[in-house]
Write a protein that holds these residues in place. Structure first.
Motif, PDB file in Angstrom:
ATOM      1  N   LYS A 188       0.846  -1.212   0.000  1.00  0.00           N
ATOM      2  CA  LYS A 188       0.000   0.000   0.000  1.00  0.00           C
ATOM      3  C   LYS A 188       0.875   1.254   0.000  1.00  0.00           C
ATOM      4  O   LYS A 188       1.773   1.383   0.850  1.00  0.00           O
ATOM      5  N   GLY A 195      -8.064   3.034  -0.976  1.00  0.00           N
ATOM      6  CA  GLY A 195      -7.704   1.819  -1.722  1.00  0.00           C
ATOM      7  C   GLY A 195      -6.865   2.065  -2.968  1.00  0.00           C
ATOM      8  O   GLY A 195      -6.603   1.134  -3.737  1.00  0.00           O
ATOM      9  N   GLU A 361      -5.413   0.336   9.574  1.00  0.00           N
ATOM     10  CA  GLU A 361      -4.849   1.692   9.514  1.00  0.00           C
ATOM     11  C   GLU A 361      -5.719   2.651  10.298  1.00  0.00           C
ATOM     12  O   GLU A 361      -6.830   2.326  10.717  1.00  0.00           O
TER      13      GLU A 361
HETATM   14  P1  ADP Z   1      -6.557   2.842   2.246  1.00  0.00           P
HETATM   15  O1  ADP Z   1      -6.035   3.951   3.086  1.00  0.00           O
HETATM   16  O2  ADP Z   1      -6.116   2.951   0.831  1.00  0.00           O
HETATM   17  O3  ADP Z   1      -8.029   2.614   2.401  1.00  0.00           O
HETATM   18  P2  ADP Z   1      -6.214   0.461   3.881  1.00  0.00           P
HETATM   19  O4  ADP Z   1      -5.034   0.094   4.657  1.00  0.00           O
HETATM   20  O5  ADP Z   1      -7.414   0.897   4.647  1.00  0.00           O
HETATM   21  O6  ADP Z   1      -5.805   1.544   2.788  1.00  0.00           O
HETATM   22  O7  ADP Z   1      -6.616  -0.754   2.977  1.00  0.00           O
HETATM   23  C1  ADP Z   1      -7.733  -0.749   2.111  1.00  0.00           C
HETATM   24  C2  ADP Z   1      -8.500  -2.038   2.238  1.00  0.00           C
HETATM   25  O8  ADP Z   1      -7.659  -3.138   1.934  1.00  0.00           O
HETATM   26  C3  ADP Z   1      -8.992  -2.308   3.635  1.00  0.00           C
HETATM   27  O9  ADP Z   1     -10.223  -1.695   3.855  1.00  0.00           O
HETATM   28  C4  ADP Z   1      -9.091  -3.826   3.662  1.00  0.00           C
HETATM   29  O10 ADP Z   1     -10.270  -4.269   3.079  1.00  0.00           O
HETATM   30  C5  ADP Z   1      -7.932  -4.241   2.763  1.00  0.00           C
HETATM   31  N1  ADP Z   1      -6.721  -4.498   3.563  1.00  0.00           N
HETATM   32  C6  ADP Z   1      -5.756  -3.609   3.886  1.00  0.00           C
HETATM   33  N2  ADP Z   1      -4.762  -4.172   4.585  1.00  0.00           N
HETATM   34  C7  ADP Z   1      -5.100  -5.462   4.728  1.00  0.00           C
HETATM   35  C8  ADP Z   1      -4.465  -6.578   5.344  1.00  0.00           C
HETATM   36  N3  ADP Z   1      -3.279  -6.469   5.961  1.00  0.00           N
HETATM   37  N4  ADP Z   1      -5.097  -7.753   5.302  1.00  0.00           N
HETATM   38  C9  ADP Z   1      -6.291  -7.889   4.681  1.00  0.00           C
HETATM   39  N5  ADP Z   1      -6.923  -6.883   4.065  1.00  0.00           N
HETATM   40  C10 ADP Z   1      -6.344  -5.676   4.071  1.00  0.00           C
END
Ligand code: ADP
Length: 596
Positions: A188, A195, A361
């Motif tokens: 990410k 996302g 996060e």
């Molecule tokens: P953003 O700030 O782009 O939304 P996130 O860290 O919230 O980034 O990640 C977006 C989505 O990806 C989350 O809502 C979740 O559904 C999925 N996700 C993120 N990190 C993980 C992880 N370590 N394991 C499983 N799903 C994840």
């Protein structure tokens, strides 16, 4: 706007509540009179002030909000609904506002020049936990210092390109362990949201990036409902980092992916990411999905009911989530001392199929846009409760130091000596019994007014003048002053945190006192998030529940700077207690966390 009209009716039209009733019928404002009281932030005696002294311009000044460009539209809507008016830079003095809301951080000068009647919606340097790499670094440090057992709620993460070698070592170790299936990773960009730019992979050859990213262990066994992945958007409001004061919101959003979870299609964002900003463009978003419905959101309330239907007692889950929130925020203390600000964070929590919550996060400026009716219900109420949490007083409408000092006097609440105190734990998120009396512990008169206002037929200016003691508000006040029933008294007692503030040794006081500008003011004030009654953080405001400080020791340890070590000790004790109670309940046959 409504307030201006109500004020006009009160002043010019002989203070008739019949007229108010007609007004609110016409304007479809649910209860204009309540809006008046709410607007003045009580007490009910203010209605009397309005009746007896309705020529007083000052008393009738509305609270004023100031929005920076791109501030969410719903913030304006809610504040107007509450009778606030919008700041007009051309017409008004630069300090003539009560709440300043912006999407980006304030300048330090804004913090330094803050006035007692003002609040800012950001804390300095709150981004320390909202950027993915900063958060990963802080949590890693805490893991090192306080043990991975407590801090194992965040998936292992590497900041790339810096941690490339470490990542390769971990990746290879995992691949080489016999009998273990190779895991999945998610990459990410550190400063993107919604996302954007996310990549899920199993084989390192698929990892590509062109900016700083974190590569995190992908939780590949998420809790699924009818085959759909979900995560929780938990709202957390920090009213102070020093002393640390944290509220979590009982209601929140469950966000679903809109296609069924499938590890065989890692590049299907609609199956793996739960961001609404992505899923609302998916082909299945509007379709009815079995077990989920249309769209991609549930409220926490619906989720809780769902779990209970399946015999899952979610108590321990919410306790663990509370612990995650506290431990995460502890990781960024101390932040610079700043007064009269608050921070609304959006914590993204993923639950796995063993009901273990994982922190994905922490969001700065969690989305307040309204994509569906569920958003509207949750976010509108959330904002109303935030305003309640900001604990404005009647005097804040004056927005003047001199006036405040001489006329409407904000009572100074003396610092209290530590009295005999029984440590009492703050209620956990969604676990505490709703306290019967406490929609807003700080505002009994509002509640009293809500209950009784319908019973008051009408009150004309004439009546007020002829019978000054029998005003609408004297009736309200009478009602409020009636002896409490034993259950009311009990509930209020339950809400009290034990007294702890010692008489002001200046070192101690400094952490509680506002920035220098405050000290120069004529009025004396205390942090807005402490109740006037006992100078303790208010334990519940609307759906906000105080989760930190959670007991006397935690309060003491956060008062003079944050004594993280002592707080961690308390959390360890708390966790042991929670586990013990889980074991006892399991023995008794209470189904705690079993799969749905
Ligand atoms: P953003 O700030 O782009 O939304 P996130 O860290 O919230 O980034 O990640 C977006 C989505 O990806 C989350 O809502 C979740 O559904 C999925 N996700 C993120 N990190 C993980 C992880 N370590 N394991 C499983 N799903 C994840």
């Amino acid at each position: 706007m409504y307030l201006a009209k109500i004020t006009f009716l009160l002043r010019e039209k002989a203070l008739s509540f019949d007229k108010l009733k007609i007004f609110h019928r016409k304007t479809s404002v649910a209860n204009s009179a309540v809006y008046c009281i709410e607007y003045f932030q009580l007490p009910a005696s203010k209605m009397e002030v309005m009746a007896d002294d309705y020529d007083t311009q000052d008393i009738l000044k509305p609270l004023v909000f100031r929005l920076h460009e791109n501030a969410p539209a719903i913030v304006r809507e809610v504040l107007l609904e509450r009778g606030w008016t919008e700041f007009d830079q051309k017409e008004q003095d630069d300090t003539d506002w009560n709440l300043y809301w912006r999407n980006s951080p304030f300048r330090m000068t804004d913090h330094h020049s803050i006035k007692p009647w003002q609040r800012l919606n950001h804390y300095p340097e709150a981004v320390r936990i909202t950027r993915k790499d900063y958060l990963a670094r802080h949590l890693k440090r805490m893991k090192g210092a306080y043990g991975s057992a407590l801090y194992e709620f965040s998936p292992v993460a590497f900041i790339m390109p810096n941690d490339y070698v470490k990542f390769i070592a971990e990746y290879s170790k995992e691949r080489q362990s016999v009998g273990r299936r190779p895991g999945y990773w998610i990459c990410k960009p550190v400063d993107l949201s919604r996302g954007r730019g996310i990549l899920i992979f199993q084989d390192i050859k698929d990892l590509v990036y062109d900016c700083t990213v974190i590569v995190q262990k992908y939780i590949s066994n998420p809790l699924l409902i009818s085959g759909y992945k979900l995560d929780l958007r938990l709202y957390v409001c920090v009213t102070s980092f020093c002393p640390l004061t944290i509220y979590t919101y009982e209601e929140g959003l469950v966000r679903f992916a809109t296609e069924k979870f499938d590890l065989g299609s890692l590049d299907n964002v609609y199956a793996h990411l739960t961001n609404t900003s992505i899923n609302k463009y998916g082909a299945s978003y509007k379709k009815y999905k079995e077990g989920i419905g249309c769209g991609c959101k549930w409220t926490f309330s619906k989720f809780r009911s769902y779990l209970r239907i399946f015999g899952v007692d979610d108590l321990l889950l919410w306790q663990k989530i509370n612990n995650i929130v506290i431990l995460t925020l502890l990781a960024v203390t101390p932040l610079p001392v700043a007064s009269n600000c608050f921070e609304l964070f959006g914590f993204d929590i993923l639950i796995d199929d063993k009901f273990k919550p994982w922190l994905l996060e922490v969001n700065y400026n969690p989305a307040l846009c309204l994509d569906c009716s569920i958003d509207d219900t949750v976010k509108r109420r959330l904002l109303h409760d935030i305003v309640e949490l900001l604990n404005y007083k009647e005097i804040d409408t004056l927005r003047q130091n001199e006036m405040a000092g001489s006329k409407a006097v904000r009572r100074r609440v003396p610092w209290r000596t530590a009295g005999p105190s029984t440590p009492e734990e703050a209620p956990g998120l969604l676990t505490c019994q709703k306290v019967a009396t406490s929609n807003s512990a700080s505002q009994p008169a509002l509640k009293a007014a809500r209950g009784s206002i319908h019973k008051v037929a009408s009150l004309t200016k004439k009546t007020v003048r002829a019978h000054p003691r029998k005003t609408l508000t004297s009736q309200l006040r009478e009602k409020m002053n009636r002896p409490k029933t034993s259950s009311q008294a009990k509930n209020e007692d339950k809400n009290k945190l034990p007294a702890v503030h010692s008489p002001c040794s200046s070192a101690q006081l400094n952490h509680w006192l506002p920035t220098p500008d405050f000290r120069n003011c004529k009025i004396s004030t205390h942090p807005y998030f402490l109740s006037d009654k006992d100078q303790r953080p208010i334990r519940r405001v609307g759906d906000f529940v105080l989760i930190f400080p959670f007991n006397e020791a935690a309060l003491q340890a956060s008062r003079d700077g944050t004594d993280v070590k002592s707080i961690i000790k308390e959390i360890n004790k708390l966790v042991s207690k929670q586990l013990l109670s889980k074991q006892q309940n399991t023995k008794k046959g209470v189904g705690y966390l079993t799969s749905v």
